[in-house]
Scaffold this motif. Structure first.
Motif, PDB file in Angstrom:
ATOM      1  N   TRP A  61      44.491  36.303  40.416  1.00 13.68           N
ATOM      2  CA  TRP A  61      44.281  37.868  40.570  1.00 13.68           C
ATOM      3  C   TRP A  61      45.366  38.681  40.343  1.00 13.68           C
ATOM      4  O   TRP A  61      45.412  39.890  39.910  1.00 13.68           O
ATOM      5  N   GLU A  62      46.301  37.949  40.039  1.00 15.37           N
ATOM      6  CA  GLU A  62      47.820  38.612  39.519  1.00 15.37           C
ATOM      7  C   GLU A  62      48.593  38.057  38.428  1.00 15.37           C
ATOM      8  O   GLU A  62      49.629  38.144  38.305  1.00 15.37           O
ATOM      9  N   GLY A  63      47.361  37.408  37.545  1.00 11.07           N
ATOM     10  CA  GLY A  63      47.982  36.948  36.394  1.00 11.07           C
ATOM     11  C   GLY A  63      47.717  35.485  35.951  1.00 11.07           C
ATOM     12  O   GLY A  63      47.229  34.802  36.892  1.00 11.07           O
ATOM     13  N   LEU A  64      48.015  34.903  34.882  1.00 10.06           N
ATOM     14  CA  LEU A  64      48.016  33.641  34.429  1.00 10.06           C
ATOM     15  C   LEU A  64      49.414  32.716  34.753  1.00 10.06           C
ATOM     16  O   LEU A  64      50.445  33.108  34.325  1.00 10.06           O
ATOM     17  N   ALA A  65      49.207  31.534  35.205  1.00 15.58           N
ATOM     18  CA  ALA A  65      50.449  30.767  35.375  1.00 15.58           C
ATOM     19  C   ALA A  65      50.058  29.459  34.651  1.00 15.58           C
ATOM     20  O   ALA A  65      49.150  28.836  34.666  1.00 15.58           O
ATOM     21  N   ARG A  66      51.264  29.165  34.077  1.00 11.89           N
ATOM     22  CA  ARG A  66      51.305  27.779  33.063  1.00 11.89           C
ATOM     23  C   ARG A  66      52.313  26.762  33.849  1.00 11.89           C
ATOM     24  O   ARG A  66      53.150  27.118  34.090  1.00 11.89           O
ATOM     25  N   PHE A  67      51.821  25.765  34.508  1.00 10.80           N
ATOM     26  CA  PHE A  67      52.542  24.511  35.058  1.00 10.80           C
ATOM     27  C   PHE A  67      52.764  23.557  34.191  1.00 10.80           C
ATOM     28  O   PHE A  67      52.001  22.623  33.591  1.00 10.80           O
ATOM     29  N   ASN A  68      54.197  23.125  34.229  1.00  9.50           N
ATOM     30  CA  ASN A  68      54.738  21.925  33.617  1.00  9.50           C
ATOM     31  C   ASN A  68      55.043  20.909  34.251  1.00  9.50           C
ATOM     32  O   ASN A  68      55.524  19.683  33.888  1.00  9.50           O
ATOM     33  N   GLY A  69      54.640  20.998  35.857  1.00 13.22           N
ATOM     34  CA  GLY A  69      55.038  20.024  36.648  1.00 13.22           C
ATOM     35  C   GLY A  69      56.128  19.992  37.325  1.00 13.22           C
ATOM     36  O   GLY A  69      56.307  19.489  38.529  1.00 13.22           O
ATOM     37  N   GLN A  70      57.041  20.823  36.889  1.00 10.27           N
ATOM     38  CA  GLN A  70      58.186  21.284  37.795  1.00 10.27           C
ATOM     39  C   GLN A  70      58.313  22.713  38.159  1.00 10.27           C
ATOM     40  O   GLN A  70      58.601  23.271  39.302  1.00 10.27           O
ATOM     41  N   LYS A  73      55.218  28.971  34.644  1.00  6.05           N
ATOM     42  CA  LYS A  73      55.747  30.328  34.063  1.00  6.05           C
ATOM     43  C   LYS A  73      54.526  31.292  33.989  1.00  6.05           C
ATOM     44  O   LYS A  73      53.347  30.907  33.945  1.00  6.05           O
ATOM     45  N   LEU A  74      54.876  32.523  34.324  1.00  5.12           N
ATOM     46  CA  LEU A  74      53.756  33.500  34.589  1.00  5.12           C
ATOM     47  C   LEU A  74      53.329  34.472  33.221  1.00  5.12           C
ATOM     48  O   LEU A  74      54.448  34.797  32.577  1.00  5.12           O
ATOM     49  N   PHE A  75      52.309  34.639  33.091  1.00  2.70           N
ATOM     50  CA  PHE A  75      51.719  35.628  31.972  1.00  2.70           C
ATOM     51  C   PHE A  75      51.052  36.593  32.726  1.00  2.70           C
ATOM     52  O   PHE A  75      49.947  36.207  33.186  1.00  2.70           O
ATOM     53  N   THR A  76      51.188  37.847  32.243  1.00  3.55           N
ATOM     54  CA  THR A  76      50.516  39.030  32.845  1.00  3.55           C
ATOM     55  C   THR A  76      50.144  40.128  31.672  1.00  3.55           C
ATOM     56  O   THR A  76      50.241  39.540  30.573  1.00  3.55           O
ATOM     57  N   ARG A  77      49.593  40.982  32.066  1.00  6.98           N
ATOM     58  CA  ARG A  77      49.494  41.974  30.912  1.00  6.98           C
ATOM     59  C   ARG A  77      50.541  42.398  30.008  1.00  6.98           C
ATOM     60  O   ARG A  77      50.517  42.632  28.708  1.00  6.98           O
ATOM     61  N   ALA A  78      51.697  42.108  30.524  1.00  5.37           N
ATOM     62  CA  ALA A  78      52.986  42.296  29.780  1.00  5.37           C
ATOM     63  C   ALA A  78      53.184  41.639  28.522  1.00  5.37           C
ATOM     64  O   ALA A  78      53.848  41.825  27.630  1.00  5.37           O
ATOM     65  N   GLU A  79      52.764  40.261  28.934  1.00  5.77           N
ATOM     66  CA  GLU A  79      52.864  39.098  27.998  1.00  5.77           C
ATOM     67  C   GLU A  79      51.561  38.923  27.080  1.00  5.77           C
ATOM     68  O   GLU A  79      51.800  38.563  26.103  1.00  5.77           O
ATOM     69  N   ILE A  80      50.504  39.166  27.593  1.00  5.21           N
ATOM     70  CA  ILE A  80      49.053  39.048  26.929  1.00  5.21           C
ATOM     71  C   ILE A  80      48.866  40.341  26.285  1.00  5.21           C
ATOM     72  O   ILE A  80      48.478  41.400  27.120  1.00  5.21           O
ATOM     73  N   ASN A  81      48.754  40.535  25.162  1.00  2.00           N
ATOM     74  CA  ASN A  81      48.555  41.764  24.178  1.00  2.00           C
ATOM     75  C   ASN A  81      47.340  42.536  24.679  1.00  2.00           C
ATOM     76  O   ASN A  81      46.310  41.655  24.480  1.00  2.00           O
ATOM     77  N   ASN A  82      47.188  43.653  24.874  1.00  2.00           N
ATOM     78  CA  ASN A  82      45.975  44.618  25.148  1.00  2.00           C
ATOM     79  C   ASN A  82      45.264  43.908  26.263  1.00  2.00           C
ATOM     80  O   ASN A  82      44.058  44.435  26.300  1.00  2.00           O
ATOM     81  N   LEU A  83      45.566  43.119  27.240  1.00  2.00           N
ATOM     82  CA  LEU A  83      44.831  42.719  28.418  1.00  2.00           C
ATOM     83  C   LEU A  83      44.579  43.642  29.193  1.00  2.00           C
ATOM     84  O   LEU A  83      45.568  44.538  29.616  1.00  2.00           O
ATOM     85  N   ILE A 108      39.327  39.782  27.500  1.00  2.00           N
ATOM     86  CA  ILE A 108      39.256  38.415  26.850  1.00  2.00           C
ATOM     87  C   ILE A 108      40.326  38.294  25.742  1.00  2.00           C
ATOM     88  O   ILE A 108      40.691  38.948  24.862  1.00  2.00           O
ATOM     89  N   SER A 109      40.868  37.219  25.970  1.00  2.00           N
ATOM     90  CA  SER A 109      42.060  36.751  24.991  1.00  2.00           C
ATOM     91  C   SER A 109      41.917  35.460  24.855  1.00  2.00           C
ATOM     92  O   SER A 109      41.513  34.406  25.443  1.00  2.00           O
ATOM     93  N   LEU A 110      42.292  34.916  23.423  1.00  2.00           N
ATOM     94  CA  LEU A 110      42.561  33.532  23.313  1.00  2.00           C
ATOM     95  C   LEU A 110      43.926  33.220  22.770  1.00  2.00           C
ATOM     96  O   LEU A 110      44.454  33.825  22.169  1.00  2.00           O
ATOM     97  N   TYR A 111      44.436  32.109  23.636  1.00  2.00           N
ATOM     98  CA  TYR A 111      45.742  31.651  23.428  1.00  2.00           C
ATOM     99  C   TYR A 111      45.862  30.358  22.478  1.00  2.00           C
ATOM    100  O   TYR A 111      45.034  29.361  22.942  1.00  2.00           O
ATOM    101  N   GLN A 112      46.376  30.470  21.307  1.00  2.00           N
ATOM    102  CA  GLN A 112      46.361  29.311  20.424  1.00  2.00           C
ATOM    103  C   GLN A 112      47.871  29.649  19.550  1.00  2.00           C
ATOM    104  O   GLN A 112      47.908  30.642  19.149  1.00  2.00           O
ATOM    105  N   TYR A 113      48.327  28.409  19.357  1.00  2.00           N
ATOM    106  CA  TYR A 113      49.573  28.227  18.452  1.00  2.00           C
ATOM    107  C   TYR A 113      50.462  29.307  18.866  1.00  2.00           C
ATOM    108  O   TYR A 113      51.379  29.847  18.165  1.00  2.00           O
ATOM    109  N   ARG A 114      50.598  29.046  20.210  1.00  2.00           N
ATOM    110  CA  ARG A 114      51.834  30.033  21.066  1.00  2.00           C
ATOM    111  C   ARG A 114      51.380  31.691  20.725  1.00  2.00           C
ATOM    112  O   ARG A 114      52.596  32.102  21.161  1.00  2.00           O
TER     113      ARG A 114
END
Length: 962
Positions: A61-70, A73-83, A108-114
């Motif tokens: 409910w407070e954003g998207l998190a990407r986990f690399n095992g350690q 990394k947080l992605f919110t409206r600031a990092e995701i365009n026009n969300l 709705i957003s599509l994350y691809q090729y960074r």
């Protein structure tokens, strides 16, 4: 009853479809939990996904998190365009490596090729989104229903109206299935029809959908889980019919996992239906999402955090699984396939995953078991803490030998049945051997053993018996029937021998200072300890399995490659240090306690099935090495996560792009990760910067690399990750970049500057040549004079640093330096060395009665007497105040005492009234010790000091020996 019979038949059909093998019970899985304290933005895990690049994604409910095992990394409206909002509800990976995310306000957003490609928003919260085979999107919306958005379209077409839609799914025939608050809808050619009770479903909301590996449709509803078979839905399991199923998962075994609204998770496998809830370790009973990653871990999203189950290399058996006690001291692999476990609370047998309590008690209390041994008839011998030796026959414990009938001590830590069928018993008071006729032979530390405290017994390939004690190791020679000591070199400082392993060339011993290697042919000893890279000193048991040694310790289990250990030790003998490569396994790998117990045998063993068992402070741990091997065979993606120039983050280039950097680059930083969620802390990395170096650089476990002041030019940064003790995979990632040159860095400018420099240098040379010749003579004289002065000053300083200013005798620093430098030489050459510490008696009376000036003259007079008797290698020094030290090379303490007595009498007979009227006599006391039975010079000094203290207490004006 008929309906129940149908369900049972179905359950049998279902379990026959999955792999026919045993399953690890849910209670034996290794659990881990992450929440906001671990870096998550929110504890409600609405959706989970793993993309093709290996990252794990978590929607909250407070954003998207990407986990690399350690780290997350947080992605919110600031990092995701026009969300429109950071609250995210759904994640769906696409076949081409992208990730669809959908939020609480319809974003709705599509994350691809960074890159983020934001789509037009839906009319309500998107509970789920999929991309269909025609490249259109199907949306499950809260309260609004099911909608279809065609490819390249910005408009949504309502297919199912005015319901809450929770999930959509497309099967192999292109049929869309929708889970809604009204139930299950089937959509064909965008025409929806509701599945009714006639089709086998209850009149209830459907929350989730799953298409199995075999193409079967399973639905999770408010009233259980159902599978579609022959156009009819059938309940999967009667116990689930009363549960609200919120999420579904089929794992790689074909087992089904069910997340519920308020009962945790269920797993249906060949082992039956199992449940795991908050009482068993879940953060909460409300399950929002389920996922199995490519390393076969099961991820569970709850409303109280992220939870992970995985088959860890270690599984534990404790009192919860039937053991008599959790503090396990010994474990025995029996020839009948069973595993015997001895603890402080009794004895158990494990066979076919069943635990049996071995009956037997002493005065109503269980025996405290220290050691185990299998006899030739399959019976089991038991060494106990307070009851001597027992024997198990027909699963009954009977007394055998204790102090009352001949055993030296009832504390038995080692048992051995040798090749002559003689029973050896190692106790806290020596070694007892039971002959075949039942007679006893006793061995004690008064005769044959260095210590009566026996810790380990083992027979080598020649039939010799090795005994580990609290003060070294001895060997009983089977041919001569004699004991011989295996001496640990003094520099190793080892005492305890805890365990043995024999191969053709070496005997390996675990000790309190590391792993000892004893070479049979040469009698040489080598040690692998802290100085060679081990994380601990004390090792208890050594187990060899395939190409590895497994070493138990109080900090976990250490795995080392046998050939690598030999290489490290061989090179060490040549004074070449090779870094030790090892793996330490502890609680993070499934052990309930990293304290692996020792001091009893066997405390670790290899079982027939290849598992390795360890006695620990919290049960017995079973290691499956094949799980470690399987984990290291999974493809390991390497990712470059960030690229910084002069401390500022720079956008990562797309594949094939080259980054153009300005000339003023002083610092480049790269952060990278290996996407393993099982062993992220153990991954190793190598980097290479083409254009700067041609070799791969080992970064060990570091996840970053930095370069400073690189010259202008073209570069390619490469990184790769590797699992422990495996070959590097072909998983390199790279970034190409060019550092541009300043105008003064260009070749033309450099040539012009070089020519100007040559002309200038030549002119300066001609001018300075004359000047140098003029001052050369004067400088030479000055240098010679200054050199002479400095040498004289240095000599004076050196003399002052090692001599007493008052008596001109060597001072304490000179004495200590001499003693430290020569003591070891005397010991190695088996020479005796005696020292004496002399103290002027009642010297304070001299200072107080006649003044400190008189006291200084008395010290000088006594120093003159001492120096007059210093001959040959004999040393005398002022040690400080009124104390002097004397060294008597090649003299015993008794011989040195005679010499000290002569000095004492001469001092006592000297007339000091010449120095001060009324000062007729001054006496001195001497304390003497020698190097006999002393291993270091500190103890030699301490002995002399104690002897001096004895002389003082004995009346002074005397010489004492310590």
């Amino acid at each position: 009853m008929k309906h129940l019979g149908i369900l049972c038949v179905f359950f049998v059909m279902f379990t026959c479809q999955v792999q026919s093998q045993t399953r690890l019970p849910l209670s034996d899985y290794f659990f881990e939990t992450w929440n906001t304290r671990s870096g998550l933005p929110h504890n409600s895990i609405n959706s989970l996904a793993q993309t093709q690049d290996g990252y794990l994604w978590i929607a909250t409910w407070e954003g998207l998190a990407r986990f690399n095992g350690q780290e997350f990394k947080l992605f919110t409206r600031a990092e995701i365009n026009n969300l429109p909002d950071s609250g995210l509800r759904a994640l769906t990976p696409t076949d081409d490596g992208g990730l669809l995310i959908a939020g609480s306000r319809g974003g709705i957003s599509l994350y691809q090729y960074r890159q983020w490609n934001t789509q037009p928003s839906a009319s309500a919260m998107v509970n789920h989104i999929i991309k269909s085979n025609d490249d259109g999107f199907w949306l499950a919306l809260e309260n609004d229903g099911v909608f279809y958005r065609g490819a390249n379209s910005k408009h949504d077409q309502a297919i199912v109206h005015n319901v809450s839609a929770y999930r959509v799914l497309e099967d192999a025939n292109g049929v869309i299935w929708a889970a809604t608050s009204d139930g299950l809808y089937k959509i064909v050619d965008q025409q929806a029809s509701l599945i009714t009770a006639d089709d086998g479903l209850p009149n209830a909301a459907v929350y989730t959908l799953l298409l199995t590996h075999q193409g079967k449709l399973i639905i999770g509803s408010e009233r259980g889980a159902y599978i579609l078979k022959d156009a009819v839905f059938t309940a999967i399991h009667p116990q689930l019919s009363v549960e609200s199923i919120s999420s579904l998962l089929e794992d790689n075994h074909g087992d089904l996992w069910f997340g519920t609204i308020n009962k945790g998770i269920f797993r249906l496998s060949v082992a039956g239906l199992e449940q795991l809830d908050a009482k068993g370790g879940l953060p909460a009973n409300r399950i929002l999402s389920l996922l199995q990653d490519r390393e076969n871990s099961i991820w569970v999203g709850t409303n109280a955090g992220l939870f992970r189950l995985r088959e860890a290399p270690f599984t534990a058996w404790t009192t919860k699984r039937g053991l008599a006690g959790d503090y396990v001291r010994t474990v025995l692999s029996h020839s009948d396939g069973s595993l015997w476990v001895g603890s402080s609370a009794g004895l158990n047998k494990i066979k076919n995953n069943n635990v049996t309590q071995i009956e037997g008690a002493k005065e109503g209390s269980p025996y405290s078991v220290l050691s185990l041994l299998e006899g030739e008839d399959g019976d089991v011998w038991i060494g106990t803490y307070t009851s001597g030796v027992l024997k198990v026959s027909n699963n009954k414990i009977t007394p055998y030998l204790n102090r009352s009938n001949g055993l030296g001590s009832n504390e038995v830590r080692g048992l051995l049945l040798d090749s002559k069928q003689r029973l050896w018993i190692g106790s806290a008071m020596g070694l007892t051997r039971v002959e075949k006729d039942g007679s006893l032979v006793q061995f004690t530390n008064e005769k044959e053993l260095p210590s009566g405290f026996i810790l380990a017994l083992s027979e080598d390939n020649k039939g010799n018996v090795w005994i580990g004690t609290g003060n070294g190791v001895v060997v009983f020679n089977i041919l001569t029937e004699q004991f011989s000591a295996i001496s640990f070199p003094a520099q190793f400082a080892a005492e305890y021998g805890f365990g043995f392993y024999f191969d053709d060339d070496y005997t390996w011993m675990t000790t309190d200072r590391g792993l000892m290697r004893y070479e049979h042919s040469a009698g040489k000893m080598a040690i692998l300890g802290r100085e060679q890279g081990l994380p601990v000193d004390k090792l208890f048991q050594i187990v060899a399995h395939k190409d590895s040694f497994w070493l138990s310790s109080n900090r976990g289990v250490i795995q080392v490659d046998r050939q690598h250990v030999n290489h490290v030790l061989d090179e060490k003998q040549k004074n070449i240090n090779i870094p030790l490569v090892f793996q330490l396994y502890d609680e993070g790998d499934g052990m309930l306690s990293a304290q692996v117990n020792g001091g009893s045998t066997p405390s670790a063993t290899v079982h027939k099935d290849g598992t390795i068992w360890f006695a620990t402070a919290k049960g017995v741990s079973a290691l499956k090495p094949e799980l470690l091997q399987a984990s290291s065979k999974v493809d390991l993606p390497t990712m470059i996560e960030s690229f910084s120039v002069n401390g500022r983050a720079t956008a990562l280039p797309l594949d094939g792009e080259t980054v153009l950097l300005p000339p003023n680059v002083s610092r480049l930083s790269f952060q990278y990760a290996g996407l393993s969620f099982i062993m992220p802390q153990r991954l190793s990395f190598q980097t290479q910067l083409e254009g700067f170096n041609k070799e791969w650089v080992n970064r060990q476990h570091m996840t970053g690399a930095e370069y400073t002041n690189l010259p202008a030019g073209k570069y390619t940064f490469k990184v790769r990750a590797g699992y422990p003790n495996t070959q590097w995979q072909q998983n390199e990632q790279e970034i190409r970049f060019v550092i541009q040159a300043h105008y003064w860095q260009k070749l033309s400018f450099k040539l012009m500057l070089f020519f100007t420099f040559l002309v200038t240098i030549y002119a300066i040379y001609k001018y300075r040549l004359y000047h140098y010749k003029k001052v050369e003579a004067e400088l030479t004289k000055r240098v010679e004079k200054q050199t002479q002065d400095l040498q004289e000053q240095a000599n004076a300083f050196a003399y002052q640093a090692t001599h007493d200013q008052l008596t001109d005798m060597p001072n304490r620093r000179a004495f200590d330096s001499w003693l430290a430098a020569n003591f070891a030489t005397y010991k190695q050459q088996n020479k005796i060395l005696a020292i004496a510490i002399m103290d002027i008696d009642h010297f304070k009376r001299v200072n107080d009665g006649w003044s400190h000036i008189v006291g200084d003259k008395v010290i000088c007079e006594i120093a003159k007497i001492l120096k007059s008797h210093c001959e040959g290698e004999q040393q005398v020094a002022r040690w400080g105040g009124e104390e002097f030290t004397l060294v008597f090379p090649n003299k015993t303490a008794a011989e040195a005492k005679l010499m000290c007595e002569l000095l004492r009498e001469e001092i006592a007979n000297n007339d000091f009234s010449v120095i001060a009227a009324g000062l007729h006599q001054v006496t001195a006391s001497f304390g003497v010790s020698d190097s006999n039975n002393i291993d270091d010079y500190d103890r030699l000094l301490s002995g002399a000091d104690q002897a001096l203290y004895k002389a003082k207490n004995g009346g002074r004006n005397r010489t004492e020996i310590m």
